[in-house]
Design a protein around this motif. Structure first.
Motif, mmCIF file in Angstrom:
data_model
loop_
_atom_site.group_PDB
_atom_site.id
_atom_site.type_symbol
_atom_site.label_atom_id
_atom_site.label_comp_id
_atom_site.label_asym_id
_atom_site.label_seq_id
_atom_site.Cartn_x
_atom_site.Cartn_y
_atom_site.Cartn_z
ATOM 1 N N GLY A 1 1.020 -1.003 0.378
ATOM 2 C CA GLY A 1 0.259 -0.397 -0.354
ATOM 3 C C GLY A 1 0.440 1.100 0.053
ATOM 4 O O GLY A 1 1.994 1.213 0.055
ATOM 5 N N ILE A 2 0.266 2.038 -0.304
ATOM 6 C CA ILE A 2 0.685 3.588 -0.128
ATOM 7 C C ILE A 2 1.625 4.241 1.610
ATOM 8 O O ILE A 2 0.608 3.939 2.229
ATOM 9 N N ALA A 3 2.612 4.318 1.042
ATOM 10 C CA ALA A 3 3.429 4.915 2.035
ATOM 11 C C ALA A 3 3.151 3.954 3.377
ATOM 12 O O ALA A 3 2.828 3.716 4.706
ATOM 13 N N SER B 1 6.838 6.082 6.606
ATOM 14 C CA SER B 1 5.495 6.016 7.342
ATOM 15 C C SER B 1 6.361 5.197 8.806
ATOM 16 O O SER B 1 5.683 5.559 9.181
ATOM 17 N N ARG B 2 7.387 4.797 9.003
ATOM 18 C CA ARG B 2 8.328 5.245 9.771
ATOM 19 C C ARG B 2 9.748 5.788 10.139
ATOM 20 O O ARG B 2 10.708 5.198 10.173
ATOM 21 N N GLN C 1 4.708 15.847 6.658
ATOM 22 C CA GLN C 1 4.612 14.948 7.460
ATOM 23 C C GLN C 1 4.804 13.658 7.123
ATOM 24 O O GLN C 1 3.691 13.790 5.444
ATOM 25 N N SER D 1 4.416 10.431 6.049
ATOM 26 C CA SER D 1 3.157 9.349 5.296
ATOM 27 C C SER D 1 2.439 10.005 4.573
ATOM 28 O O SER D 1 1.398 9.962 4.097
ATOM 29 N N LEU D 2 1.504 11.825 4.998
ATOM 30 C CA LEU D 2 0.465 11.988 4.657
ATOM 31 C C LEU D 2 1.033 12.615 3.081
ATOM 32 O O LEU D 2 0.438 12.753 2.227
ATOM 33 N N GLN E 1 0.752 9.961 0.485
ATOM 34 C CA GLN E 1 0.076 9.906 0.825
ATOM 35 C C GLN E 1 -0.701 11.469 -0.758
ATOM 36 O O GLN E 1 -1.166 10.990 -1.274
ATOM 37 N N LEU F 1 -3.294 2.109 -9.435
ATOM 38 C CA LEU F 1 -2.335 1.736 -7.660
ATOM 39 C C LEU F 1 -2.807 0.445 -8.369
ATOM 40 O O LEU F 1 -3.815 -0.422 -8.609
ATOM 41 N N LEU G 1 -2.159 -3.007 -5.915
ATOM 42 C CA LEU G 1 -1.972 -3.623 -4.774
ATOM 43 C C LEU G 1 -1.247 -4.823 -5.360
ATOM 44 O O LEU G 1 -1.587 -6.084 -4.947
ATOM 45 N N ALA H 1 1.361 17.249 16.043
ATOM 46 C CA ALA H 1 0.010 17.202 17.369
ATOM 47 C C ALA H 1 0.567 17.332 18.664
ATOM 48 O O ALA H 1 -0.479 16.700 19.528
ATOM 49 N N THR I 1 3.189 16.552 20.353
ATOM 50 C CA THR I 1 4.366 15.105 20.799
ATOM 51 C C THR I 1 5.635 15.925 20.424
ATOM 52 O O THR I 1 5.707 16.352 19.163
ATOM 53 N N THR J 1 7.500 3.044 20.595
ATOM 54 C CA THR J 1 9.412 3.561 19.648
ATOM 55 C C THR J 1 8.617 3.129 18.484
ATOM 56 O O THR J 1 7.850 2.199 18.568
#
Ligand SMILES: Cc1cc2nc3c(=O)[nH]c(=O)nc-3n(C[C@H](O)[C@H](O)[C@H](O)COP(=O)(O)OP(=O)(O)OC[C@H]3O[C@@H](n4cnc5c(N)ncnc54)[C@H](O)[C@@H]3O)c2cc1C
Ligand SMILES: Cc1cc2nc3c(=O)[nH]c(=O)nc-3n(C[C@H](O)[C@H](O)[C@H](O)COP(=O)(O)OP(=O)(O)OC[C@H]3O[C@@H](n4cnc5c(N)ncnc54)[C@H](O)[C@@H]3O)c2cc1C
Ligand code: FES
Lengths: 80, 389, 459
Positions: free
Chosen positions: B33-35, B40-41, B153, B155-156, B159, B172, B174, B271, B273, B316
């Motif tokens: 999938g996407i990201a 995304s990590r 950001q 992953s965003l 996307q 796309l 999969l 956010a 954090t 983490t």
């Protein structure tokens, strides 16, 4: 001995061994935190949900439903 | 012209958009999938501050400077297209690299080199440094302010890049790419777990799995994973205003040492954090939460910002930086398999380098114009061949 | 006699039974629990505050506590209370704990080594999201129970108890004893007289299920309060400005969809919600234990062999994490796990296995109360599903089914302070897929400074 702690400027008397959440509820409060502007208090009661957190003696994020109230604790409300 | 892009991480998504914009019919293939993986990590830093002016790494610095500028206009475009909220959360907040007393001299020398290639890098100390970051440890005496450092950001943003490509006709799929379709020594498509896809060109953007994927497509590419772990705190009142990092970061990027290394990067997210990165270790694809790196990261972060000692940790996470043995991205046509193009090996800078990489890919595949110099990143470059031999 | 060192995580019924059994089998035992007192959820108590009428099977608790105290005196047992275990390594076996006041900075960092591990981490309530469920005055059923038992308080004075399963009954009783008026008890499942589950009157239980007496007692106290117990009913909306003022109650069909036209408003100042339990699996997942399969939104459990061994060498599991079965099942499983972990051979465990198997009947009955898919039809677009990050149902539904981890991350559902412990199953149900929210690298909250300065090892 019954411990007394400060919450948001008020003196709260707890029963010995009561949690901060229990003592706040006994004092007539149902909520002591805001999340996205809405009020929150105890939800899960056993340390899972993090809804009840307060700042105790300067340390944020203390679960009021787990933490036993101690004499002289300074407890402050939080907002997220 | 039909182009199959393998991998829907930030590199594949950005490449798909650039190719679709230039008129290609794009099929974006990803098994997860996407990201879904590295993009995304990671952290979403778009940095110029960690790029040195040394001849060996200067090409990457120049790519980063160009890419940083591209991100700014791209973010505006993507925001406008999406309409219903931020598409990348680009924040041009700037970076502050700080040195503990022993590290001050190397840092100022490094910054001087950077200024010579056009990176804005202002030495700050005393009150000026505290004004930028009031909660820094009193131990820190000197810093360098990089106004052009930014963050997205990741992953965003990935996307949004993929969505923008799809609005321009990209499709796309999969599925996992398992083999190449070859005709007359040229790649003419891929086999996937959900059928074959014919193509005039294949762009391989499989991140840390690029070596393995290249082998499936009949090519040789030496891309390895380097694990990085990140600490995430609970949301709090903002007390870190830039990306703040410790000057030893600079040393870690270029090093080939397998052992655990950490360098502290501390930053707030919208956010609330705080992200604290990160470590570098060569441990294959082991994603079990390891203890030694988080202890080491924590110790350094607290040294930088003492208030973090009382900050609660939320979780983490770990990702795998894709790196080439010579620590430069690999962008261009495979020397042995015509029609197969590589875009990988971005190591700890793939988010930042994505727009420029995509422009180079459009140049290689479709002949689109570019002001960037493609030569240092070509898969057939000598520094890669030497190591492979 | 066993010379093994058995480490037990959790001091609820399962963990205590395991510790006692392992001691009996001659092992050395270390028990860790984050709680202030022993007993877990079932035996949650406070020496001075808890009303004795709220304690069941108390002699068993006292015997277990005393046996462990004797073990400590003999030098064979160690008890670590207020010990939050934040990490479990299995190769080699090491439990990392922070010992001290809950969430206080600078707790003592302890590492416990051992030869065998019994996981007995229990469960927490599962409460389904309902419009208005974040209002102060709404708690889980377990919270109502815990506050009554441990703190001697109730959040309100007129409480509606709603959800599914026999656990609602002790909760109603506790509320009543602690001084609240229980206005109604609503059971979402329809429990036809002849079905495999309960009879229409939940106290008419076969004594074989072990809970007969206890539940009959609860029922009597409900009758005493003239509290109606309604099946096939649920709360579908909670009303109030700054706290609970009333709740909308509706009849539910078999799939738990509200039946239009049956809504009525019930005045109350508090609502206790419990739609079943979520096993606390994160330690087992971190240890690498295999889990059962289940559709997204339904609980998975630790797979255990006939002697309560998990798929990981040297790790046993007992209690609610292997299947929701209540305290009797937890006790029987703990006993078996403790013996087996201490090295008692399979052949010598036949009696313990039989005792465990007898508790299956109760666990099977609970299946009649399983959550049904129709619940999502009582959500409004703006109902908060993720309480920590205030994420609305519509946002989650929009991101669901997308091939994009990015979109799901962008909603922030499950990423907040509780790390998806509260909303995780509901988010997965709404998305129709497992999101892996329960694989948590940190098993308990900790402060960054607590990672510094090394730790104290215990053998
Ligand atoms: C801890 C950490 C912090 C970082 N911080 C930063 C930072 O601040 N700034 C920055 O710029 N960079 C950062 N990075 C680096 C950055 O994350 C990577 O360089 C970038 O995400 C790589 O993107 P990619 O598209 O190449 O790979 P990925 O995002 O991994 O995408 C590769 C995709 O290929 C797919 N795939 C693989 N094999 C196949 C196959 N056979 N068939 C189909 N699909 C396949 C995978 O499913 C995956 O989706 C960081 C990395 C880590 C680990
Ligand atoms: C709030 C609540 C109240 C309940 N009240 C009743 C009741 O009154 N009557 C009834 O029949 N059933 C009740 N139950 C049902 C209960 O699940 C079972 O009756 C029984 O307690 C299960 O036993 P157990 O040993 O499996 O788990 P538990 O009793 O849940 O014990 C698990 C223990 O593990 C500890 N633990 C978990 N993770 C960690 C960690 N990482 N570090 C340290 N310690 C940890 C917990 O503190 C807990 O003490 C209640 C459940 C809940 C959630
Ligand atoms: S009420 Fe849930 S953590 Fe305290």
């Amino acid at each position: 001995m019954s411990p007394t702690f400060e919450f948001d400027g008020a003196e709260i008397a707890a029963r010995d061994g009561q949690t901060i959440a229990g003592a706040l509820i006994a004092s007539g409060r149902a909520s002591w935190r805001t999340a996205a502007g809405a009020e929150r208090g105890v939800f899960c009661g056993i340390g899972i949900c993090q809804d009840c957190t307060v700042t105790v003696n300067g340390a944020a994020g203390v679960r009021a439903c787990l933490r036993t109230a101690c004499d002289g604790d300074v407890v402050e409300p939080e907002s997220r | 012209m039909r182009v199959v892009v393998v991998g829907a991480g930030v590199i594949g998504a950005a490449s798909a958009l650039a190719l679709a914009r230039a008129g290609a019919e794009v099929v974006l293939v990803d098994r997860a999938g996407i990201a879904a993986e590295t993009s995304s990590r990671c952290e979403g830093n778009v940095l110029v501050s960690d790029k040195g002016a040394d001849p060996a790494v200067r090409p990457e610095a120049e790519l980063a400077i160009a890419s940083n500028a591209m991100w700014r206009s791209l973010a505006l475009e993507l925001d406008a297209e999406r309409g219903d909220g931020p598409a990348t959360e680009l924040e041009a907040k700037g970076g502050v690299v700080v040195a503990f007393p022993q590290g001050a001299a190397p840092l100022t020398a490094f910054a001087e080199g950077q200024r010579s290639i056009g990176i804005r890098a202002e030495v700050v100390d005393g009150a000026a440094l505290r004004a930028l970051e009031p909660h820094l440890s009193p131990e820190v005496e000197l810093g360098v302010h990089y106004p052009d450092d930014a963050q997205v950001q990741p992953s965003l943003a990935t996307q949004s890049l993929a969505s923008a490509a799809m609005r321009r006709g990209a499709r796309l799929v999969l599925a996992e790419v398992t083999a190449a379709r070859m005709r007359g020594g040229r790649i003419v498509g891929v086999e996937t777990t959900s059928g074959a896809i014919d193509a005039d060109a294949v762009v391989l953007c499989a991140g840390p799995w690029s070596g393995e994927a290249a082998a499936r497509l009949g090519a040789r590419l030496d891309i390895r994973p380097r694990r990085g772990m990140i600490l995430v705190t609970t949301a709090m009142r903002q007390r870190v205003f830039h990306k703040v990092y410790d000057a030893d970061y600079v040393g870690a990027v270029g090093s080939a040492d397998a052992q655990l290394q950490t360098s502290t990067v501390v930053e707030s997210t919208p956010a609330g954090t705080v992200l604290i990165g990160s470590s570098r270790e060569r441990v294959g694809f082991d994603d079990r939460p390891a203890l030694a790196p988080i202890e080491a990261i924590a110790a350094k972060a607290v040294r930088l910002f003492p208030f973090l000692a009382e900050t609660q940790l939320l979780r983490t996470y770990a990702g795998f930086r894709p790196y080439a043995p010579d620590h430069l991205p690999v962008i261009g046509e495979d020397p042995a398999v015509p029609g197969l193009f590589h875009a990988s090996g971005h190591e700890g800078a793939g988010i930042g380098l994505a727009p420029a990489t995509a422009e180079l890919i459009a140049h290689h595949v479709l002949g689109s114009a570019t002001a960037l110099d493609p030569a240092p990143f070509l898969p057939g470059r000598a520094s890669l061949a030497e190591v492979a031999a | 006699m066993s010379r093994r060192h058995v480490v037990v995580l959790g001091a609820g019924p399962a963990g205590l039974a395991a510790a006692v059994a392992a001691l009996e089998a001659g092992a050395r035992v270390t028990v860790l629990d984050e709680g202030e007192r022993l007993g877990g959820q079932y035996w949650r108590h406070h020496e001075a505050i808890t009303d004795r009428r709220l304690q069941h099977g108390w002699e068993r608790f006292e015997r277990s506590r005393d046996r462990i105290a004797a073990g400590i005196a003999e030098g064979r047992a160690v008890l670590l209370q207020r010990a939050a275990v934040w990490r479990v390594d299995v190769e080699p076996l090491r439990l990392h704990a922070l010992v001290g006041k809950p969430d206080a900075p600078g707790r003592r960092r302890v590492v416990v080594r051992g030869d065998a591990l019994v996981l007995a981490t229990g469960a927490h309530d599962r409460a389904l999201p309902i419009p208005g469920w974040t209002l102060p005055g709404v708690t889980t059923a377990g919270a109502a129970q815990a506050l009554a038992k441990r703190d001697g308080v109730t959040v309100g004075t007129r409480t509606l108890v709603a959800g599914a399963g026999p656990f609602l009954l002790p909760v109603a009783q506790s509320l009543a004893i602690a001084g609240a008026r229980v206005v109604e008890v609503l059971e979402a499942s329809r429990l036809p007289r002849h079905a495999a589950g309960w009879t229409a009157r939940p106290w008419e239980l076969a004594a074989a299920a072990g809970k007969g007496l206890e539940l009959a007692e609860y029922a009597r106290s409900l009758l005493g309060q003239r509290t109606p117990y309604r099946t096939g009913s649920g709360v579908v909306r909670i009303l109030g400005e700054r706290r609970v003022e009333a709740a909308v109650v509706a009849r539910l069909d078999r799939a738990w969809r509200p039946i239009p036209g049956t809504e009525r408003e019930v005045a109350c100042d508090s609502v206790a919600l419990g739609h079943g339990f979520t096993p606390r699996l994160d330690a087992a997942i971190q240890a690498g234990c295999a889990l059962t399969e289940a559709p997204p939104g339904s609980p998975r459990f630790v797979v255990a062999d006939p002697d309560q061994r998990t798929s990981v060498d040297g790790v046993w599991a007992a209690g609610e994490i292997t299947g929701i079965g209540g305290a009797d099942a937890a006790l029987a499983e703990g006993d078996l796990a403790g013996r087996s972990a201490a090295g008692t051979p399979h052949a010598a465990l036949a009696a313990a296995r039989r005792r465990r198997d007898r508790t299956d009947a109760f666990a099977r009955r609970l299946e009649a109360h399983a959550i049904q898919d129709g619940w999502s039809s009582w959500l409004e677009d703006d109902t908060l599903v993720c309480r920590c990050e205030s994420v609305e149902a519509a946002a989650i539904v929009r991101a669901s089914g997308s091939a994009s981890r990015a979109l799901r991350l962008a909603t922030r559902a499950g990423l907040g302070a509780c790390q998806g412990r509260t909303c995780g199953s509901s988010v997965e149900a709404l998305c129709g897929e497992r999101l892996g929210l329960d694989a948590r690298p940190l098993l308990a909250p900790m402060r960054i400074g607590e990672l510094l300065g090394g730790s104290e090892a215990t053998a």
